[in-house]
Design a protein around this motif. Structure first.
Motif, mmCIF file in Angstrom:
data_model
loop_
_atom_site.group_PDB
_atom_site.id
_atom_site.type_symbol
_atom_site.label_atom_id
_atom_site.label_comp_id
_atom_site.label_asym_id
_atom_site.label_seq_id
_atom_site.Cartn_x
_atom_site.Cartn_y
_atom_site.Cartn_z
ATOM 1 N N GLU A 159 0.841 -1.196 0.000
ATOM 2 C CA GLU A 159 0.000 0.000 0.000
ATOM 3 C C GLU A 159 0.879 1.250 0.000
ATOM 4 O O GLU A 159 1.998 1.240 0.518
ATOM 5 C CB GLU A 159 -0.892 0.023 1.243
ATOM 6 N N SER A 160 0.341 2.309 -0.551
ATOM 7 C CA SER A 160 1.030 3.594 -0.520
ATOM 8 C C SER A 160 0.000 4.714 -0.621
ATOM 9 O O SER A 160 -1.156 4.472 -0.991
ATOM 10 C CB SER A 160 2.033 3.706 -1.671
ATOM 11 N N TYR B 202 -6.268 -0.484 5.331
ATOM 12 C CA TYR B 202 -5.694 -1.756 4.915
ATOM 13 C C TYR B 202 -6.249 -2.172 3.558
ATOM 14 O O TYR B 202 -7.448 -2.054 3.300
ATOM 15 C CB TYR B 202 -6.028 -2.851 5.917
ATOM 16 N N CYS B 203 -5.376 -2.709 2.746
ATOM 17 C CA CYS B 203 -5.767 -3.303 1.487
ATOM 18 C C CYS B 203 -5.921 -4.804 1.672
ATOM 19 O O CYS B 203 -5.129 -5.437 2.384
ATOM 20 C CB CYS B 203 -4.712 -3.013 0.428
ATOM 21 N N SER B 204 -6.930 -5.360 1.038
ATOM 22 C CA SER B 204 -7.150 -6.795 1.069
ATOM 23 C C SER B 204 -7.432 -7.283 -0.342
ATOM 24 O O SER B 204 -8.066 -6.562 -1.130
ATOM 25 C CB SER B 204 -8.335 -7.123 1.983
ATOM 26 N N ALA B 205 -6.999 -8.486 -0.644
ATOM 27 C CA ALA B 205 -7.254 -9.051 -1.966
ATOM 28 C C ALA B 205 -7.618 -10.521 -1.843
ATOM 29 O O ALA B 205 -7.003 -11.254 -1.069
ATOM 30 C CB ALA B 205 -6.026 -8.881 -2.862
ATOM 31 N N TYR C 173 -5.649 -12.101 1.280
ATOM 32 C CA TYR C 173 -4.363 -11.546 1.688
ATOM 33 C C TYR C 173 -4.575 -10.114 2.164
ATOM 34 O O TYR C 173 -5.490 -9.422 1.711
ATOM 35 C CB TYR C 173 -3.369 -11.573 0.528
ATOM 36 N N TRP C 174 -3.688 -9.693 3.059
ATOM 37 C CA TRP C 174 -3.791 -8.346 3.632
ATOM 38 C C TRP C 174 -2.458 -7.617 3.516
ATOM 39 O O TRP C 174 -1.390 -8.215 3.666
ATOM 40 C CB TRP C 174 -4.180 -8.413 5.109
ATOM 41 N N GLY C 175 -2.561 -6.326 3.303
ATOM 42 C CA GLY C 175 -1.379 -5.488 3.369
ATOM 43 C C GLY C 175 -1.108 -5.078 4.809
ATOM 44 O O GLY C 175 -1.882 -5.403 5.722
ATOM 45 N N GLN C 176 -0.014 -4.369 5.016
ATOM 46 C CA GLN C 176 0.382 -3.972 6.367
ATOM 47 C C GLN C 176 -0.325 -2.711 6.835
ATOM 48 O O GLN C 176 -0.267 -2.376 8.021
ATOM 49 C CB GLN C 176 1.895 -3.781 6.427
#
Length: 121
Positions: free
Chosen positions: A6-7, A94-97, A110-113
């Protein structure tokens, strides 16, 4: 394995805008959906927006009307444009995919930090 990066978070004044990005990489056959959630201190994680591989979109209540989710399927990247931000929007985003890595395999989440968004004068 799949990684989400993520950014785009940071400090913004009330009424301002931010654009978050989340790029998925790794062993990817098909991305079924990508989502943004947020979690403020002392609160439960809540849905901000979801976009499916077919382009269907769902927005959560907290930012509805002030947020737009888009995706670039060629880059396995999702974007979240947030406008008219308020101090109550301060949270870790949070990003999730949901990703299927191989043909015939079940998709996994899956999850980002997470990336911090702070809305303050």
């Amino acid at each position: 394995q799949v990684q989400l990066v993520e950014s785009g978070g940071g400090l913004v004044q009330p009424g301002g805008s931010l654009r978050l990005s989340c790029a998925a990489s790794g062993t990817i056959f098909f991305v079924h959906a990508m989502s943004w959630y947020r979690q403020a201190p002392g609160k439960q994680r809540e849905l901000v927006a979801t976009i499916t591989g077919g382009g269907n979109i769902e927005y959560g209540e907290p930012l509805k009307g002030r947020v737009t989710i888009t995706r670039d399927g060629t880059k396995n990247t999702v974007y979240l444009q947030m406008n008219n931000l308020e101090p109550m929007d301060t949270a870790v985003y949070y990003c999730s995919a949901k990703v299927q890595s191989m043909v015939g395999q079940h998709p996994y989440d899956y999850w980002g930090q997470g990336t911090q968004v702070t809305v303050s004068p």
